[in-house]
Write a protein that holds these residues in place. Structure first.
Motif, PDB file in Angstrom:
ATOM      1  N   LEU A  18       1.128 -10.894   0.321  1.00 10.70           N
ATOM      2  CA  LEU A  18       2.542 -10.536   0.346  1.00 10.70           C
ATOM      3  C   LEU A  18       2.779  -9.338   1.266  1.00 10.70           C
ATOM      4  CD1 LEU A  18       5.408 -10.945  -0.578  1.00 10.70           C
ATOM      5  CD2 LEU A  18       4.850  -9.798  -2.738  1.00 10.70           C
ATOM      6  N   ALA A  19       1.861  -8.372   1.268  1.00 10.02           N
ATOM      7  CA  ALA A  19       1.976  -7.240   2.191  1.00 10.02           C
ATOM      8  C   ALA A  19       1.979  -7.728   3.635  1.00 10.02           C
ATOM      9  CB  ALA A  19       0.841  -6.246   1.954  1.00 10.02           C
ATOM     10  N   GLN A  20       1.122  -8.685   3.939  1.00 12.24           N
ATOM     11  CA  GLN A  20       1.081  -9.221   5.300  1.00 12.24           C
ATOM     12  C   GLN A  20       2.326 -10.047   5.615  1.00 12.24           C
ATOM     13  OE1 GLN A  20      -1.123  -8.184   7.652  1.00 12.24           O
ATOM     14  NE2 GLN A  20      -1.476  -6.800   5.909  1.00 12.24           N
ATOM     15  N   ALA A  21       2.874 -10.732   4.619  1.00 11.56           N
ATOM     16  CA  ALA A  21       4.114 -11.470   4.820  1.00 11.56           C
ATOM     17  C   ALA A  21       5.262 -10.510   5.144  1.00 11.56           C
ATOM     18  CB  ALA A  21       4.449 -12.300   3.587  1.00 11.56           C
ATOM     19  N   ILE A  22       5.270  -9.358   4.491  1.00  6.04           N
ATOM     20  CA  ILE A  22       6.289  -8.344   4.775  1.00  6.04           C
ATOM     21  C   ILE A  22       6.105  -7.805   6.184  1.00  6.04           C
ATOM     22  CG2 ILE A  22       7.092  -6.026   4.145  1.00  6.04           C
ATOM     23  CD1 ILE A  22       6.419  -6.870   1.199  1.00  6.04           C
ATOM     24  N   ALA A  23       4.866  -7.578   6.600  1.00  7.00           N
ATOM     25  CA  ALA A  23       4.616  -7.149   7.974  1.00  7.00           C
ATOM     26  C   ALA A  23       5.132  -8.189   8.960  1.00  7.00           C
ATOM     27  CB  ALA A  23       3.119  -6.906   8.185  1.00  7.00           C
ATOM     28  N   GLY A  24       4.968  -9.464   8.618  1.00  3.30           N
ATOM     29  CA  GLY A  24       5.473 -10.532   9.476  1.00  3.30           C
ATOM     30  C   GLY A  24       6.985 -10.527   9.581  1.00  3.30           C
ATOM     31  N   VAL A  25       7.665 -10.251   8.471  1.00  2.00           N
ATOM     32  CA  VAL A  25       9.121 -10.179   8.491  1.00  2.00           C
ATOM     33  C   VAL A  25       9.586  -8.976   9.308  1.00  2.00           C
ATOM     34  CG1 VAL A  25      11.123  -9.640   7.033  1.00  2.00           C
ATOM     35  CG2 VAL A  25       9.583 -11.500   6.403  1.00  2.00           C
ATOM     36  N   LEU A  26       8.873  -7.861   9.207  1.00  2.59           N
ATOM     37  CA  LEU A  26       9.221  -6.694  10.019  1.00  2.59           C
ATOM     38  C   LEU A  26       9.085  -6.997  11.506  1.00  2.59           C
ATOM     39  CD1 LEU A  26       7.633  -3.806   7.923  1.00  2.59           C
ATOM     40  CD2 LEU A  26      10.068  -4.188   8.353  1.00  2.59           C
ATOM     41  N   GLU A  27       8.046  -7.715  11.867  1.00  2.89           N
ATOM     42  CA  GLU A  27       7.874  -8.110  13.263  1.00  2.89           C
ATOM     43  C   GLU A  27       9.009  -9.043  13.692  1.00  2.89           C
ATOM     44  OE1 GLU A  27       4.638 -10.459  16.122  1.00  2.89           O
ATOM     45  OE2 GLU A  27       4.078  -9.827  14.095  1.00  2.89           O
ATOM     46  N   ALA A 105       5.906  -3.420  -4.769  1.00  2.00           N
ATOM     47  CA  ALA A 105       4.541  -2.898  -4.725  1.00  2.00           C
ATOM     48  C   ALA A 105       3.833  -3.293  -3.437  1.00  2.00           C
ATOM     49  CB  ALA A 105       3.758  -3.392  -5.942  1.00  2.00           C
ATOM     50  N   ALA A 106       4.121  -4.483  -2.936  1.00  2.00           N
ATOM     51  CA  ALA A 106       3.488  -4.935  -1.695  1.00  2.00           C
ATOM     52  C   ALA A 106       3.974  -4.128  -0.498  1.00  2.00           C
ATOM     53  CB  ALA A 106       3.748  -6.417  -1.475  1.00  2.00           C
ATOM     54  N   LEU A 259       9.094   1.971   8.428  1.00  2.00           N
ATOM     55  CA  LEU A 259       7.779   1.337   8.358  1.00  2.00           C
ATOM     56  C   LEU A 259       7.555   0.417   9.554  1.00  2.00           C
ATOM     57  CD1 LEU A 259       5.150   0.831   6.810  1.00  2.00           C
ATOM     58  CD2 LEU A 259       6.382  -0.845   5.407  1.00  2.00           C
ATOM     59  N   GLU A 260       8.609  -0.236   9.991  1.00  2.00           N
ATOM     60  CA  GLU A 260       8.539  -1.144  11.139  1.00  2.00           C
ATOM     61  C   GLU A 260       7.919  -0.453  12.357  1.00  2.00           C
ATOM     62  OE1 GLU A 260      12.029  -3.051  13.907  1.00  2.00           O
ATOM     63  OE2 GLU A 260      12.288  -3.109  11.731  1.00  2.00           O
ATOM     64  N   ALA A 261       8.335   0.803  12.629  1.00  2.00           N
ATOM     65  CA  ALA A 261       7.784   1.547  13.764  1.00  2.00           C
ATOM     66  C   ALA A 261       6.374   2.030  13.478  1.00  2.00           C
ATOM     67  CB  ALA A 261       8.694   2.732  14.094  1.00  2.00           C
ATOM     68  N   ALA A 262       6.105   2.411  12.237  1.00  2.00           N
ATOM     69  CA  ALA A 262       4.794   2.953  11.874  1.00  2.00           C
ATOM     70  C   ALA A 262       3.683   1.928  12.064  1.00  2.00           C
ATOM     71  CB  ALA A 262       4.815   3.437  10.432  1.00  2.00           C
TER      72      ALA A 262
END
Length: 298
Positions: A18-27, A105-106, A259-262
């Motif tokens: 789920l954390a990686q899915a969120i990273a994908g949405v940010l991208e 939490a993710a 977080l998107e920039a970080a």
């Protein structure tokens, strides 16, 4: 259409994925491929509230519906509707409370993976409710956390969460005071409903995920600690409106990074890092994306 129970929803949303899915949405957000307007808040009779939080990408569209009836038990009920963007066909109905707990939490897990100077250090959780438990699970599964202290204004609640953690194989202890353990911890989660600060200092190089305060008049982290830390947020627009921890500290928004920039920057080496999360419908979209994929729904 698949209707998932709370247990089935949780099984479809493992924290690391789920954390990686969120990273994908940010991208995808950076590329302009996803959208999420501000949540709609509708007052209901008797002091209740209806909240609607939609988000969409080219494949799926979600809407989280939340009702808050303070006099009822449970006071909060929620569902996440998932549908095909191109046809409107309903694909799934997810348990909204589980989605909210796990995606929050993710997000903190993704932030810790990206920003924590010492991501394998000892964890301190302040609070003992749903978010405290989900963060404990997420940090164990995503960071390999193996030692945790739990502090709550009700010691028996802290002990209950510590017992749960021990059942998961962690070295866990409930503590009545923060001072004896602060210098040892490197990861801190504040997940309370306190309107006033519960964390006034932290050791150098600590990572703090502040997730409990959700209104401008609420603050879990003391202003002096906020001013000392490097500041990150889940989204700038949400934090500017709701992050009381930062607003009450008079944070310089030119120094606050999303977080998107970080995700594109080197990990901070030694500074104390404060990550403030207020929530966003895009995290529900990320959860729905993962659930649909996990269940093979098309």
């Amino acid at each position: 259409m698949r209707i998932l129970t709370a247990e089935e929803t949780a099984q479809a949303l493992p924290y690391p994925a789920l954390a990686q899915a969120i990273a994908g949405v940010l991208e995808a957000r950076a590329q302009g491929l996803v959208q999420a307007p501000e949540r709609l808040v509708v007052p209901l009779a008797g002091g209740a509230t209806l909240l609607l939080m939609p988000a969409t990408d080219p494949q799926i569209t979600v809407t989280k519906l939340v009702t808050v009836h303070p006099q009822e038990r449970p006071s909060v009920r929620a569902e996440v509707w998932v549908m095909r963007t191109d046809t409107g066909e309903r694909l799934a109905l997810l348990d909204g409370a589980v989605v909210t707990a796990r995606r929050t939490a993710a997000v903190s897990l993704l932030a810790a993976q990206t920003l924590a100077p010492h991501p394998t250090g000892t964890l301190l959780i302040i609070g003992a409710g749903v978010q405290a438990r989900s963060h404990l699970e997420a940090f164990q599964e995503g960071l390999g956390t193996d030692k945790v202290y739990v502090h709550s204004r009700h010691f028996e609640h802290a002990e209950a969460l510590a017992s749960y953690a021990r059942g998961r194989g962690l070295r866990a202890q409930a503590v009545r005071s923060l001072e004896p353990v602060l210098e040892e911890v490197r990861l801190i989660v504040t997940a309370t409903t306190s309107p006033t600060p519960v964390l006034r200092r932290a050791p150098a190089g600590a990572f703090i995920a502040a997730v409990g305060a959700y209104r401008p008049e609420m603050a879990e982290v003391a202003p002096e600690l906020v001013r000392q830390a490097r500041l990150y947020v889940d989204t700038l627009e949400g934090a500017r409106a709701e992050a009381g921890d930062l607003l009450q500290a008079g944070a310089d928004w030119n120094l606050v990074q999303p977080l998107e920039a970080a995700l594109q920057q080197p990990r901070p080496a030694s500074s104390t890092v404060l990550f403030k999360s207020v929530g966003h419908a895009l995290w529900d979209l990320a959860a729905a994306r993962l659930a649909v994929q996990s269940l093979g729904i098309r």
